[in-house]
Design a protein around this motif. Structure first.
Motif, mmCIF file in Angstrom:
data_model
loop_
_atom_site.group_PDB
_atom_site.id
_atom_site.type_symbol
_atom_site.label_atom_id
_atom_site.label_comp_id
_atom_site.label_asym_id
_atom_site.label_seq_id
_atom_site.Cartn_x
_atom_site.Cartn_y
_atom_site.Cartn_z
ATOM 1 N N VAL A 48 0.870 -1.133 -0.007
ATOM 2 C CA VAL A 48 0.008 0.117 0.264
ATOM 3 C C VAL A 48 0.926 1.288 0.079
ATOM 4 N N ARG A 49 0.706 2.070 -1.034
ATOM 5 C CA ARG A 49 1.206 3.328 -0.958
ATOM 6 C C ARG A 49 0.424 4.435 -0.294
ATOM 7 N N TRP A 50 0.812 5.101 0.723
ATOM 8 C CA TRP A 50 -0.017 6.007 1.465
ATOM 9 C C TRP A 50 0.447 7.371 1.509
ATOM 10 N N ASP A 51 -0.255 8.431 0.674
ATOM 11 C CA ASP A 51 0.411 9.848 0.888
ATOM 12 C C ASP A 51 -0.649 10.469 2.122
ATOM 13 N N ASN A 52 0.255 11.174 3.026
ATOM 14 C CA ASN A 52 -0.569 11.896 4.044
ATOM 15 C C ASN A 52 0.005 13.033 4.284
ATOM 16 N N TRP A 53 -0.639 13.713 5.271
ATOM 17 C CA TRP A 53 0.087 15.158 5.771
ATOM 18 C C TRP A 53 1.229 14.592 6.719
ATOM 19 N N ALA A 54 1.968 15.915 7.096
ATOM 20 C CA ALA A 54 2.999 15.664 8.117
ATOM 21 C C ALA A 54 2.588 15.692 9.301
ATOM 22 N N LEU A 55 3.301 14.931 10.261
ATOM 23 C CA LEU A 55 3.023 14.846 11.578
ATOM 24 C C LEU A 55 1.419 14.311 11.722
ATOM 25 N N TYR A 56 1.033 13.356 11.106
ATOM 26 C CA TYR A 56 -0.285 12.992 11.029
ATOM 27 C C TYR A 56 -0.380 11.509 11.397
ATOM 28 N N ILE A 57 0.536 10.871 11.934
ATOM 29 C CA ILE A 57 0.543 9.556 12.190
ATOM 30 C C ILE A 57 1.506 9.290 13.630
ATOM 31 N N VAL A 103 1.302 15.467 1.245
ATOM 32 C CA VAL A 103 0.489 16.255 1.223
ATOM 33 C C VAL A 103 0.905 17.446 1.981
ATOM 34 N N ASP A 104 1.063 18.481 1.419
ATOM 35 C CA ASP A 104 1.366 19.666 2.059
ATOM 36 C C ASP A 104 0.157 20.376 2.386
ATOM 37 N N ASP A 105 -0.785 20.417 1.202
ATOM 38 C CA ASP A 105 -1.849 21.362 0.963
ATOM 39 C C ASP A 105 -2.938 20.773 0.063
ATOM 40 N N THR A 117 -3.586 5.255 -1.555
ATOM 41 C CA THR A 117 -4.609 6.082 -0.784
ATOM 42 C C THR A 117 -4.005 7.243 -0.550
ATOM 43 N N VAL A 118 -4.734 8.236 -0.473
ATOM 44 C CA VAL A 118 -4.569 9.534 0.076
ATOM 45 C C VAL A 118 -5.422 10.178 1.159
ATOM 46 N N CYS A 119 -4.910 10.898 2.153
ATOM 47 C CA CYS A 119 -5.999 11.477 2.897
ATOM 48 C C CYS A 119 -6.162 12.913 2.668
ATOM 49 N N LEU A 120 -7.160 13.293 2.281
ATOM 50 C CA LEU A 120 -7.383 14.700 1.829
ATOM 51 C C LEU A 120 -8.906 15.327 2.885
ATOM 52 N N THR A 121 -8.985 16.503 2.732
ATOM 53 C CA THR A 121 -10.006 17.367 3.322
ATOM 54 C C THR A 121 -11.424 17.163 2.488
ATOM 55 N N ASP A 122 -12.373 17.150 3.505
ATOM 56 C CA ASP A 122 -13.874 16.990 2.950
ATOM 57 C C ASP A 122 -14.122 17.387 1.618
ATOM 58 N N TRP A 123 -13.866 18.856 1.622
ATOM 59 C CA TRP A 123 -14.196 19.489 0.180
ATOM 60 C C TRP A 123 -13.434 18.973 -0.863
ATOM 61 N N MET A 124 -12.066 18.643 -0.911
ATOM 62 C CA MET A 124 -11.369 18.089 -1.717
ATOM 63 C C MET A 124 -11.685 16.896 -2.227
ATOM 64 N N VAL A 125 -12.020 16.179 -1.169
ATOM 65 C CA VAL A 125 -12.480 14.732 -1.397
ATOM 66 C C VAL A 125 -14.064 14.896 -2.408
ATOM 67 N N GLY A 126 -14.866 15.779 -1.885
ATOM 68 C CA GLY A 126 -15.984 16.173 -2.575
ATOM 69 C C GLY A 126 -15.837 16.242 -4.129
ATOM 70 N N ARG A 127 -14.689 17.262 -4.416
ATOM 71 C CA ARG A 127 -14.152 17.480 -5.794
ATOM 72 C C ARG A 127 -13.849 16.351 -6.629
ATOM 73 N N TRP A 128 -13.051 15.395 -5.694
ATOM 74 C CA TRP A 128 -12.526 13.998 -6.466
ATOM 75 C C TRP A 128 -13.863 13.290 -6.836
ATOM 76 N N TRP A 159 -14.018 19.634 10.361
ATOM 77 C CA TRP A 159 -13.566 18.952 9.243
ATOM 78 C C TRP A 159 -13.147 17.560 9.410
ATOM 79 N N ASN A 160 -12.774 16.936 8.469
ATOM 80 C CA ASN A 160 -12.173 15.725 8.503
ATOM 81 C C ASN A 160 -11.335 15.551 7.262
ATOM 82 N N ASP A 161 -10.099 14.789 7.662
ATOM 83 C CA ASP A 161 -9.366 14.463 6.357
ATOM 84 C C ASP A 161 -9.854 12.769 6.066
ATOM 85 N N ASN A 162 -10.009 12.533 4.826
ATOM 86 C CA ASN A 162 -10.490 11.189 4.545
ATOM 87 C C ASN A 162 -9.568 10.484 3.738
ATOM 88 N N PHE A 163 -9.636 9.099 3.962
ATOM 89 C CA PHE A 163 -8.869 8.107 3.099
ATOM 90 C C PHE A 163 -9.939 8.307 1.660
#
Lengths: 403, 304
Positions: free
Chosen positions: A66-75, A103-105, A127-138, A306-310
């Motif tokens: 699994v290749r997982w992209d996430n924000w800094a200091l988030y695990i 993910v920086d932004d 998988t990548v964790c992004l914020t609600d509204w950006m997930v909505g766009r995807w 807000w949430n960041d989502n897989f």
């Protein structure tokens, strides 16, 4: 040169119009023939029209990765720089995890991968964790793969309030990773009386010492809530632009010192700003690193949640592995371990009870394990349509860029 | 030619070979390929993007190839204050950099000529900031000039600054940052021309009873003109397009945003690629026009 009036005969008039259009085109076409050829070449590899990409075949059975992209200091991270929960996951399932703080932004990450997504290619992350509204766009653009809930039995632990969200009804495409509040915070040494509402940020003795976030939904969400709008409910242009007027006035009057993303923390530390609209998890960390100097509250009139989502990008070949990973992190004991490190709100029910066993003080921290009263104050900014998103983002950026 | 100003030598160009040698063409090939691939192609792409129109389903960042010249009218109407501000800030920063750099370069290149060690040491000091990242240095200034910093509190204690005044996020901070960051680009070209300044001309001027100021104005300045032109170009062009100093995350605030910041916001946040591309083309064109007029006026061709 002023064009002559068109002839009365509609057919001739149409011919003249066409002729004029072609000469105008020829005169003004800067790139010429070479440009045209290049245009064709570029168009061939551009994102094309509305055709949605199709999901990549799943290779999870043969490729345990699994290749997982996430924000800094988030695990959770141990002293050696390893990730204890990820290592445990690999030991348990045999699936190797390549974890990247890529993910920086939301916007810059999207900018990097959007062309590949549109073509249905692998973006180098399963998988990548992004914020609600950006997930909505995807999801709107068809850039995500549908999750098979049968593979994620622990999803039953998802907090009920997060089960149905506007951008992803039924959570078929996304699952929350961590969340947080946006609220207000202040420097306890300089402002011993504290603040209670967004309105207090506009008090004259804070002139030039107030910061707000460059994240449109958080700053506007707090201001709108302060004006009595339910940001999760049914509001429209009138409410939004009334709040824009408030922000614009406070910025042009010099009440608001600056509008920043993650960098707002530096302003709090060097005291350029004494009070600000901020994210809850940051304040927990700032207080831990710089002495207990700041106080955070979700205003009574409402903060944002807000949430960041897989999510699984459309071209990712390891969807089943991602589902196993999500299932693993929805085990309350694992979720508590992560929450203890990252200081954000976990979406997993039962994690609080598990955290109680690790560290009771942590389990009672309202910013990590909020009780119902705190949660009731925070609202999720309602899902915007594509057209609304463009309009509201443009208005908000207009203030950020000044004039 | 603008770039003639950068060449140090005064030698006449070699006569071109009469016969087209295949080897010469072959040697040129990598350079031409490089330019086509990494300059011409992106430029054409940028130009085409700047004429794109929103495509069918009208969501964020969806554009298709078209010939929508209105993009240019719209960005100029919306962002003319930022365009003006960029060139204003860049001009002030260039003038300030020239004022600070000229005496410095004169000292290193002329006065310190007899002490080569001192000369080298001073040059190293001019270049030394490059050893640290541009971003880090700018962030450091942001900390040094913050409201509760030693510098600002001292100025306030001395009543040189109003009690509620602040520095970061103001135009002063942005111009300060631009000047500071581009001073070496001004100093080094000035140094190279002043270092070659023939002092016998100055002596001759004084022998003819010229006032020292006239000697400076009529001999030193004209002789150092190539350095001034090169230095001002190297400062003005990047300063006009700079988006770090003016960024809200560094020294700027909402009312100091320059054209670079507008392009960044349109490209990354609003996903309005045509607007960002149109602004980039405008920035390039305006700089090209300003530079051509400037180089023609400064008359460096004859000087070189």
């Amino acid at each position: 040169m002023k064009p002559r009036p068109l002839p009365a005969d509609p057919m001739i008039a149409q011919l003249v119009r066409q002729a004029r259009a072609t000469t105008m085109g020829r005169r003004t076409l800067l790139a010429g023939a070479g440009g045209g050829a290049a245009a064709l070449a570029l168009a061939a590899c551009s994102t094309g029209g509305a055709a949605k990409p199709t999901a990549a075949p799943d290779k999870s059975d043969s490729s345990k990765l699994v290749r997982w992209d996430n924000w800094a200091l988030y695990i959770d991270v141990d002293d050696a720089g390893g990730y204890p929960t990820l290592d445990a996951f690999t030991a348990e399932t045999g699936i190797k995890v390549e974890y990247t703080e890529a993910v920086d932004d939301n916007n810059t990450y999207y900018g990097k991968v959007k062309d590949q997504l549109a073509l249905g290619q692998d973006i180098g992350a399963d998988t990548v964790c992004l914020t609600d509204w950006m997930v909505g766009r995807w999801i709107r653009f068809g850039y995500t793969q549908e999750l098979d809930h049968a593979n994620i039995p622990n999803l039953k632990n998802l907090l009920p309030s997060l089960k149905d969200v506007g951008f992803d009804p039924g959570r078929t495409m996304s699952v929350p990773w961590q969340g947080g509040f946006a609220g207000i915070c202040w420097n306890k040494e300089k402002l011993p009386n504290g603040l209670a509402s967004v309105e207090d940020l506009w008090s004259p003795d804070l002139k030039g010492r107030v910061g707000v976030l460059s994240e449109m939904r958080d700053t506007m969400g707090l201001i709108m809530s302060d004006m009595g709008v339910d940001i999760a409910g049914d509001w429209g242009d009138d409410e939004f632009f009334a709040a824009i007027d408030v922000l614009e006035k406070q910025v042009s009057d010099g009440q608001v010192r600056n509008i920043k993303g993650n960098a707002y923390k530096e302003d709090l530390i060097n005291e350029d700003t004494l009070a600000a609209i901020v994210w809850s998890g940051d304040i927990v960390q700032l207080n831990a690193e710089n002495g207990d100097k700041w106080e955070f509250v979700v205003p009574d009139k409402g903060g944002t949640l807000w949430n960041d989502n897989f999510l699984v990008p459309i071209g990712a070949p390891h969807k089943a592995n991602v589902e196993k990973l999500i299932d693993y992190y929805y085990d309350p004991a694992v979720a508590a371990e992560v929450a203890a490190y990252v200081n954000y709100i976990t979406p997993v029910a039962g994690a609080k009870e598990s955290a109680m066993a690790i560290d009771p003080e942590l389990a009672n921290n309202q910013l990590i394990f909020p009780d119902d009263a705190t949660l009731a104050k925070a609202r999720v900014f309602r899902t915007l349509t594509g057209a609304e998103e463009q309009k509201y983002d443009a208005a908000f950026q207009g203030i950020l860029l000044g004039s | 030619m603008a770039f003639a100003a950068f060449s140090a030598g005064t030698t006449a160009p070699e006569a071109a070979p009469r016969r087209k040698s295949p080897i010469a063409l072959l040697l040129l090939l990598p350079g031409i390929l490089y330019l086509v691939l990494f300059f011409l192609a992106p430029l054409v792409s940028l130009l085409l993007t700047s004429f794109q129109a929103p495509s069918g389903f009208g969501d964020v960042g969806q554009y298709g190839y078209a010939f929508r010249w209105e993009n240019y009218v719209e960005v100029i109407a919306a962002y003319w204050p930022h365009i003006m501000r960029s060139f204003g800030y860049a001009l002030i920063a260039t003038i300030l950099a020239l004022v600070f750099s000229y005496p410095l370069a004169y000292f290193i290149g002329v006065k310190a000529r007899n002490w080569p060690l001192l000369q080298s040491l001073l040059l190293v000091l001019v270049i030394a900031p490059f050893f640290i990242s541009f971003l880090l240095r700018t962030l450091a200034w942001k900390q040094l000039l913050s409201d509760e910093s030693f510098v600002i509190t001292s100025l306030k204690a001395l009543s040189l600054l109003a009690p509620d005044a602040h520095f970061t996020g103001t135009p002063f901070a942005v111009i300060f940052g631009l000047t500071y960051n581009f001073i070496p680009f001004m100093t080094l070209p000035l140094y190279t021309t002043l270092e070659r300044l023939d002092l016998r001309f100055l002596e001759a001027g004084s022998d003819l009873y010229a006032h020292p100021f006239d000697v400076f104005r009529k001999i030193t300045i004209p002789l150092s003109m190539p350095g001034i032109v090169a230095g001002t170009l190297l400062t003005f062009i990047p300063a006009a397009g700079d988006y770090i100093n003016a960024s809200r995350d560094f020294l700027g605030g909402p009312d100091t945003q320059m054209i670079g910041n507008v392009i960044e916001a349109n490209f990354l946040v609003l996903q309005n690629y045509p607007a960002a591309a149109a602004l980039s083309i405008i920035l390039m064109s305006v700089i090209l026009v300003i530079v051509s007029v400037y180089v023609k006026r400064a008359g460096t061709e004859e000087l070189l």
